[in-house]
Design an enzyme around this catalytic site. Structure first.
Site, PDB file in Angstrom:
ATOM      1  N   GLY A  57      -7.847  -1.672   4.673  1.00  0.00           N
ATOM      2  CA  GLY A  57      -7.317  -0.544   3.912  1.00  0.00           C
ATOM      3  C   GLY A  57      -7.387  -0.832   2.423  1.00  0.00           C
ATOM      4  O   GLY A  57      -7.393  -2.002   2.016  1.00  0.00           O
ATOM      5  N   GLN A  62      -5.188   0.270  -6.255  1.00  0.00           N
ATOM      6  CA  GLN A  62      -5.723  -1.094  -6.185  1.00  0.00           C
ATOM      7  C   GLN A  62      -7.057  -1.233  -6.916  1.00  0.00           C
ATOM      8  O   GLN A  62      -7.507  -2.356  -7.152  1.00  0.00           O
ATOM      9  CB  GLN A  62      -5.888  -1.531  -4.731  1.00  0.00           C
ATOM     10  CG  GLN A  62      -4.551  -1.689  -4.004  1.00  0.00           C
ATOM     11  CD  GLN A  62      -4.769  -2.156  -2.585  1.00  0.00           C
ATOM     12  OE1 GLN A  62      -4.992  -1.352  -1.696  1.00  0.00           O
ATOM     13  NE2 GLN A  62      -4.746  -3.462  -2.371  1.00  0.00           N
ATOM     14  N   CYS A 107      -2.779  -8.553   1.733  1.00  0.00           N
ATOM     15  CA  CYS A 107      -3.122  -7.465   0.813  1.00  0.00           C
ATOM     16  C   CYS A 107      -4.227  -7.941  -0.116  1.00  0.00           C
ATOM     17  O   CYS A 107      -4.145  -9.053  -0.641  1.00  0.00           O
ATOM     18  CB  CYS A 107      -1.877  -7.071   0.012  1.00  0.00           C
ATOM     19  SG  CYS A 107      -2.146  -5.714  -1.138  1.00  0.00           S
ATOM     20  N   LEU A 108      -5.229  -7.105  -0.317  1.00  0.00           N
ATOM     21  CA  LEU A 108      -6.330  -7.490  -1.201  1.00  0.00           C
ATOM     22  C   LEU A 108      -5.854  -7.674  -2.642  1.00  0.00           C
ATOM     23  O   LEU A 108      -6.524  -8.327  -3.425  1.00  0.00           O
ATOM     24  CB  LEU A 108      -7.448  -6.445  -1.139  1.00  0.00           C
ATOM     25  CG  LEU A 108      -8.192  -6.362   0.203  1.00  0.00           C
ATOM     26  CD1 LEU A 108      -9.175  -5.197   0.200  1.00  0.00           C
ATOM     27  CD2 LEU A 108      -8.909  -7.667   0.521  1.00  0.00           C
ATOM     28  N   HIS A 149       1.332   0.642   4.978  1.00  0.00           N
ATOM     29  CA  HIS A 149       1.004  -0.318   3.920  1.00  0.00           C
ATOM     30  C   HIS A 149       0.253   0.373   2.775  1.00  0.00           C
ATOM     31  O   HIS A 149       0.602   0.211   1.597  1.00  0.00           O
ATOM     32  CB  HIS A 149       0.168  -1.466   4.511  1.00  0.00           C
ATOM     33  CG  HIS A 149      -0.269  -2.488   3.512  1.00  0.00           C
ATOM     34  ND1 HIS A 149       0.127  -3.802   3.561  1.00  0.00           N
ATOM     35  CD2 HIS A 149      -1.064  -2.401   2.414  1.00  0.00           C
ATOM     36  CE1 HIS A 149      -0.398  -4.469   2.540  1.00  0.00           C
ATOM     37  NE2 HIS A 149      -1.143  -3.633   1.837  1.00  0.00           N
ATOM     38  N   GLU A 150      -0.765   1.155   3.134  1.00  0.00           N
ATOM     39  CA  GLU A 150      -1.563   1.804   2.081  1.00  0.00           C
ATOM     40  C   GLU A 150      -0.765   2.894   1.371  1.00  0.00           C
ATOM     41  O   GLU A 150      -0.872   3.057   0.153  1.00  0.00           O
ATOM     42  CB  GLU A 150      -2.860   2.374   2.674  1.00  0.00           C
ATOM     43  CG  GLU A 150      -3.786   1.344   3.299  1.00  0.00           C
ATOM     44  CD  GLU A 150      -4.005   0.116   2.440  1.00  0.00           C
ATOM     45  OE1 GLU A 150      -4.056   0.250   1.202  1.00  0.00           O
ATOM     46  OE2 GLU A 150      -4.108  -0.993   2.995  1.00  0.00           O
ATOM     47  N   HIS A 153       1.354   1.682  -1.410  1.00  0.00           N
ATOM     48  CA  HIS A 153       0.665   1.454  -2.693  1.00  0.00           C
ATOM     49  C   HIS A 153       0.728   2.694  -3.588  1.00  0.00           C
ATOM     50  O   HIS A 153       0.716   2.581  -4.815  1.00  0.00           O
ATOM     51  CB  HIS A 153      -0.802   1.078  -2.459  1.00  0.00           C
ATOM     52  CG  HIS A 153      -1.027  -0.358  -2.120  1.00  0.00           C
ATOM     53  ND1 HIS A 153      -0.661  -1.395  -2.945  1.00  0.00           N
ATOM     54  CD2 HIS A 153      -1.591  -0.943  -1.031  1.00  0.00           C
ATOM     55  CE1 HIS A 153      -0.986  -2.562  -2.389  1.00  0.00           C
ATOM     56  NE2 HIS A 153      -1.551  -2.308  -1.219  1.00  0.00           N
TER      57      HIS A 153
END
Ligand SMILES: [Zn+2]
Length: 188
Positions: A57, A62, A107-108, A149-150, A153
């Protein structure tokens, strides 16, 4: 990858924790942007960057774009086939029950760390695609976790904020060696 044209986006830089954009509430995408080259490119760039980063994701903040747009896909597992990449714009979540299902997340934007995060097991999503077409569906389990999660953000929330205890925070290498509950899904 089964969606034609989804991997021809540009590779964008992923910003990391500490960049202020990750702590802002992202803005709704305005009506006049649907179907534009800008929004279609943003969706493609998210998918390409997500894949190159090895994540499932990625949300627009991000890549330093403070808009309510997210992408994700689900790899195949024993029970279900792969879900091809999806781009959701201005998503609204209806969460069912309590956030009582534990699972590992990474997480990226927080590379190298894994933490245990309780999430809602079941939710409903209402969103638009990049052309403004409504999409609505329900998701459970791992699918619901990725979306929560996304979506966080978009509200400036990181998975660390959702952890009840930092005792369950690991570096990846140590997680591989010592973490006890490998049976739980990992969202990255
Ligand atoms: Zn993340």
């Amino acid at each position: 990858m089964r969606l034609p044209g989804m991997l021809d986006g540009r590779l964008r830089e992923i910003v990391r924790m500490g960049h202020p954009v990750l702590r802002e509430r992202a803005a709704e995408v305005a009506a006049d942007r649907f179907g534009t080259r800008f929004l279609r490119d943003l969706g493609r760039d998210l998918v390409r960057t997500m894949h190159e980063g090895g994540g499932v994701g990625l949300a627009a903040p991000q890549i330093a774009v403070p808009l309510r747009v997210l992408s994700y896909y689900l790899p195949a597992d024993d029970a279900t086939p792969e879900l091809p990449p999806r781009v959701l714009v201005n998503p609204r979540l209806t969460l069912f029950g309590e956030p009582d299902e534990p699972g590992w997340e990474g997480c990226l934007s927080i590379p190298g760390l894994r933490g245990m995060v309780p999430r809602h097991r079941h939710l409903r999503v209402e969103a638009l695609d990049v052309d403004g077409k409504p999409v609505a569906f329900e998701a459970e389990g791992y699918h619901a976790r990725v979306i929560q999660h996304e979506h966080d953000h978009l509200d400036g929330i990181l998975f660390l904020d959702r952890m009840p205890t930092m005792t369950d925070l690991f570096f990846e290498e140590e997680w591989d060696r010592y973490a006890g509950r490998k049976d739980l899904p990992v969202e990255i």
